[in-house]
Design an enzyme around this catalytic site. Sequence first.
Site, PDB file in Angstrom:
ATOM      1  N   SER A  14      78.888  14.124 148.697  1.00 19.50           N
ATOM      2  CA  SER A  14      79.992  13.287 148.198  1.00 19.50           C
ATOM      3  C   SER A  14      80.179  12.045 149.071  1.00 19.50           C
ATOM      4  O   SER A  14      80.154  12.124 150.308  1.00 19.50           O
ATOM      5  CB  SER A  14      81.295  14.098 148.195  1.00 19.50           C
ATOM      6  OG  SER A  14      82.382  13.235 147.927  1.00 19.50           O
ATOM      7  N   LEU A  15      80.394  10.911 148.410  1.00 26.37           N
ATOM      8  CA  LEU A  15      80.651   9.659 149.146  1.00 26.37           C
ATOM      9  C   LEU A  15      82.136   9.484 149.450  1.00 26.37           C
ATOM     10  O   LEU A  15      82.519   8.530 150.144  1.00 26.37           O
ATOM     11  CB  LEU A  15      80.163   8.466 148.320  1.00 26.37           C
ATOM     12  CG  LEU A  15      78.650   8.304 148.247  1.00 26.37           C
ATOM     13  CD1 LEU A  15      78.286   7.246 147.205  1.00 26.37           C
ATOM     14  CD2 LEU A  15      78.083   7.916 149.616  1.00 26.37           C
ATOM     15  N   LYS A  65      88.280  20.610 138.245  1.00 23.07           N
ATOM     16  CA  LYS A  65      89.390  19.741 137.810  1.00 23.07           C
ATOM     17  C   LYS A  65      90.408  20.476 136.928  1.00 23.07           C
ATOM     18  O   LYS A  65      91.595  20.180 136.994  1.00 23.07           O
ATOM     19  CB  LYS A  65      88.850  18.509 137.085  1.00 23.07           C
ATOM     20  CG  LYS A  65      88.160  17.532 138.034  1.00 23.07           C
ATOM     21  CD  LYS A  65      87.741  16.273 137.317  1.00 23.07           C
ATOM     22  CE  LYS A  65      87.020  15.325 138.252  1.00 23.07           C
ATOM     23  NZ  LYS A  65      86.608  14.080 137.607  1.00 23.07           N
ATOM     24  N   ASP A 101      90.936   9.092 137.060  1.00 25.66           N
ATOM     25  CA  ASP A 101      89.630   8.723 136.488  1.00 25.66           C
ATOM     26  C   ASP A 101      89.761   7.620 135.431  1.00 25.66           C
ATOM     27  O   ASP A 101      88.960   6.678 135.396  1.00 25.66           O
ATOM     28  CB  ASP A 101      88.956   9.949 135.856  1.00 25.66           C
ATOM     29  CG  ASP A 101      88.328  10.862 136.904  1.00 25.66           C
ATOM     30  OD1 ASP A 101      87.997  10.377 138.004  1.00 25.66           O
ATOM     31  OD2 ASP A 101      88.166  12.063 136.610  1.00 25.66           O
ATOM     32  N   ALA A 127      83.114  14.738 125.372  1.00 23.41           N
ATOM     33  CA  ALA A 127      84.520  15.100 125.162  1.00 23.41           C
ATOM     34  C   ALA A 127      84.987  16.052 126.258  1.00 23.41           C
ATOM     35  O   ALA A 127      85.901  16.847 126.052  1.00 23.41           O
ATOM     36  CB  ALA A 127      84.706  15.728 123.777  1.00 23.41           C
ATOM     37  N   GLY A 129      86.162  16.619 130.537  1.00 28.73           N
ATOM     38  CA  GLY A 129      87.319  16.153 131.298  1.00 28.73           C
ATOM     39  C   GLY A 129      87.319  14.654 131.529  1.00 28.73           C
ATOM     40  O   GLY A 129      88.330  13.972 131.308  1.00 28.73           O
ATOM     41  N   ALA A 130      86.189  14.098 131.959  1.00 27.38           N
ATOM     42  CA  ALA A 130      86.129  12.659 132.235  1.00 27.38           C
ATOM     43  C   ALA A 130      86.253  11.863 130.941  1.00 27.38           C
ATOM     44  O   ALA A 130      86.908  10.817 130.904  1.00 27.38           O
ATOM     45  CB  ALA A 130      84.830  12.317 132.956  1.00 27.38           C
ATOM     46  N   GLY A 236      78.424   4.310 136.685  1.00 30.14           N
ATOM     47  CA  GLY A 236      79.813   4.571 137.053  1.00 30.14           C
ATOM     48  C   GLY A 236      80.105   4.511 138.539  1.00 30.14           C
ATOM     49  O   GLY A 236      81.122   5.055 138.980  1.00 30.14           O
TER      50      GLY A 236
HETATM   51  P1  NDP Z   1      82.470  18.147 131.772  1.00 31.87           P
HETATM   52  O1  NDP Z   1      81.649  19.314 132.169  1.00 31.87           O
HETATM   53  O2  NDP Z   1      83.946  18.295 131.638  1.00 31.87           O
HETATM   54  O3  NDP Z   1      81.931  17.594 130.354  1.00 31.87           O
HETATM   55  C1  NDP Z   1      80.550  17.447 130.147  1.00 31.87           C
HETATM   56  C2  NDP Z   1      80.307  16.703 128.836  1.00 31.87           C
HETATM   57  O4  NDP Z   1      78.914  16.466 128.712  1.00 31.87           O
HETATM   58  C3  NDP Z   1      80.726  17.486 127.584  1.00 31.87           C
HETATM   59  O5  NDP Z   1      81.131  16.586 126.590  1.00 31.87           O
HETATM   60  C4  NDP Z   1      79.409  18.180 127.201  1.00 31.87           C
HETATM   61  O6  NDP Z   1      79.315  18.520 125.825  1.00 31.87           O
HETATM   62  C5  NDP Z   1      78.430  17.077 127.506  1.00 31.87           C
HETATM   63  N1  NDP Z   1      77.063  17.561 127.761  1.00 31.87           N
HETATM   64  C6  NDP Z   1      76.650  18.335 128.802  1.00 31.87           C
HETATM   65  N2  NDP Z   1      75.312  18.539 128.732  1.00 31.87           N
HETATM   66  C7  NDP Z   1      74.895  17.871 127.622  1.00 31.87           C
HETATM   67  C8  NDP Z   1      73.624  17.694 127.007  1.00 31.87           C
HETATM   68  N3  NDP Z   1      72.522  18.240 127.517  1.00 31.87           N
HETATM   69  N4  NDP Z   1      73.556  16.933 125.886  1.00 31.87           N
HETATM   70  C9  NDP Z   1      74.671  16.351 125.371  1.00 31.87           C
HETATM   71  N5  NDP Z   1      75.904  16.499 125.897  1.00 31.87           N
HETATM   72  C10 NDP Z   1      76.005  17.247 127.010  1.00 31.87           C
HETATM   73  O7  NDP Z   1      82.099  16.997 132.819  1.00 31.87           O
HETATM   74  P2  NDP Z   1      82.979  15.742 133.227  1.00 31.87           P
HETATM   75  O8  NDP Z   1      83.655  15.234 132.023  1.00 31.87           O
HETATM   76  O9  NDP Z   1      83.797  16.057 134.425  1.00 31.87           O
HETATM   77  O10 NDP Z   1      81.842  14.705 133.719  1.00 31.87           O
HETATM   78  C11 NDP Z   1      81.046  14.005 132.774  1.00 31.87           C
HETATM   79  C12 NDP Z   1      80.196  12.975 133.518  1.00 31.87           C
HETATM   80  O11 NDP Z   1      81.030  11.964 134.069  1.00 31.87           O
HETATM   81  C13 NDP Z   1      79.394  13.556 134.685  1.00 31.87           C
HETATM   82  O12 NDP Z   1      78.118  12.997 134.674  1.00 31.87           O
HETATM   83  C14 NDP Z   1      80.159  13.094 135.907  1.00 31.87           C
HETATM   84  O13 NDP Z   1      79.307  12.928 137.020  1.00 31.87           O
HETATM   85  C15 NDP Z   1      80.711  11.761 135.440  1.00 31.87           C
HETATM   86  N6  NDP Z   1      81.941  11.377 136.147  1.00 31.87           N
HETATM   87  C16 NDP Z   1      81.941  10.214 136.882  1.00 31.87           C
HETATM   88  C17 NDP Z   1      83.065   9.819 137.559  1.00 31.87           C
HETATM   89  C18 NDP Z   1      83.049   8.555 138.359  1.00 31.87           C
HETATM   90  O14 NDP Z   1      83.978   8.308 139.139  1.00 31.87           O
HETATM   91  N7  NDP Z   1      82.056   7.709 138.184  1.00 31.87           N
HETATM   92  C19 NDP Z   1      84.319  10.598 137.542  1.00 31.87           C
HETATM   93  C20 NDP Z   1      84.223  11.788 136.712  1.00 31.87           C
HETATM   94  C21 NDP Z   1      83.066  12.153 136.059  1.00 31.87           C
HETATM   95  P3  NDP Z   1      79.888  19.936 125.279  1.00 31.87           P
HETATM   96  O15 NDP Z   1      81.361  19.725 125.068  1.00 31.87           O
HETATM   97  O16 NDP Z   1      79.124  20.142 124.037  1.00 31.87           O
HETATM   98  O17 NDP Z   1      79.595  20.975 126.339  1.00 31.87           O
END
Ligand code: NDP
Length: 267
Positions: A14-15, A65, A101, A127, A129-130, A236
């Site tokens: 983590s940064l 989260k 976020d 869809a 958390g982020a 991001g």
């Molecule tokens: P979650 O686990 O809450 O959600 C993951 C999402 O990705 C869901 O919509 C899931 O779909 C989808 N998903 C996962 N695998 C696949 C796949 N193989 N094909 C298609 N869809 C997929 O994660 P977060 O929302 O917390 O994080 C999402 C991204 O955002 C991460 O990459 C994270 O690193 C990034 N992020 C960046 C931040 C920043 O500050 N830059 C802050 C927070 C997050 P399904 O609902 O079908 O499972």
Amino acid sequence: MQHYAVFGQPIAHSLSPRIHAMFGEQFGIALDYRAIEAGPAEFPARLEAFAHDGGVGANVTVPLKRDAAVLCRSLSDRAQRCGSVNTLVRDGEAWHGDSTDGMGFLHDLRDRLGFEPRGSRVLLLGAGGAARAVAFALVDAGVGALLIANRSAERAAALADALGPSARAVAWHDAGTPDRFALVVNATSAGHGGRFDPPSLTLAESTFCYDLSYGAAALPFLDWARRAGVAHAHDGFGMLVEQAAESFALWHGRRPATAPVFGALRT
Ligand code: NDP
């Protein structure tokens, strides 16, 4: 010395400790900000021990989260809407939870990258958390239309329902419509597995593309966008720095300058 931490798993790379140390230096605030490894099973006890040892603020990342939201005595409106917490603020003997976020994303998009979402037609992929945090921030910012595509269609539908009339769920492989999108946001975590299954839509050169992930995880989406000829494709990393600045402001009452930190860590 004030004690802060980021909890998550994995967390070693983590940064956040470096980002917060640099923010603290801007104001001459001496703070101890460390990374604490915890999965869902260990998190409640480790958070309690942190508070017992004088911890007054914490960030929470994957996969904690939602767990963090449950452990809070109070939640901000935006954390309640997202159903997730990335920032904990000690309030007496309990935790208050917030979600920075969405604001972090908007600051990066608008202030650093110069994209104004008001009135725009936007496609959001994901869809989780982020995605929820970003979706509410975009609707609050006055997007014209927000279309949401997710691997699990029912989560996209539930998010669109929660957002109101400007949002609508669409099928992943039927996201394209005759009117092109001004902004496409990838909020899936698919890139962490090195993959991105492109939705079927045509990107215009002017379509602004943004992946919430950064580093290698953003490359599959960014490569797809660049191959399609878009002029603006961003990861991001800026959002990471901006959401940290929002957390810092909640703890210290002052928002640090983000550009120097972005510049120093980006390299
Ligand atoms: P979650 O686990 O809450 O959600 C993951 C999402 O990705 C869901 O919509 C899931 O779909 C989808 N998903 C996962 N695998 C696949 C796949 N193989 N094909 C298609 N869809 C997929 O994660 P977060 O929302 O917390 O994080 C999402 C991204 O955002 C991460 O990459 C994270 O690193 C990034 N992020 C960046 C931040 C920043 O500050 N830059 C802050 C927070 C997050 P399904 O609902 O079908 O499972």
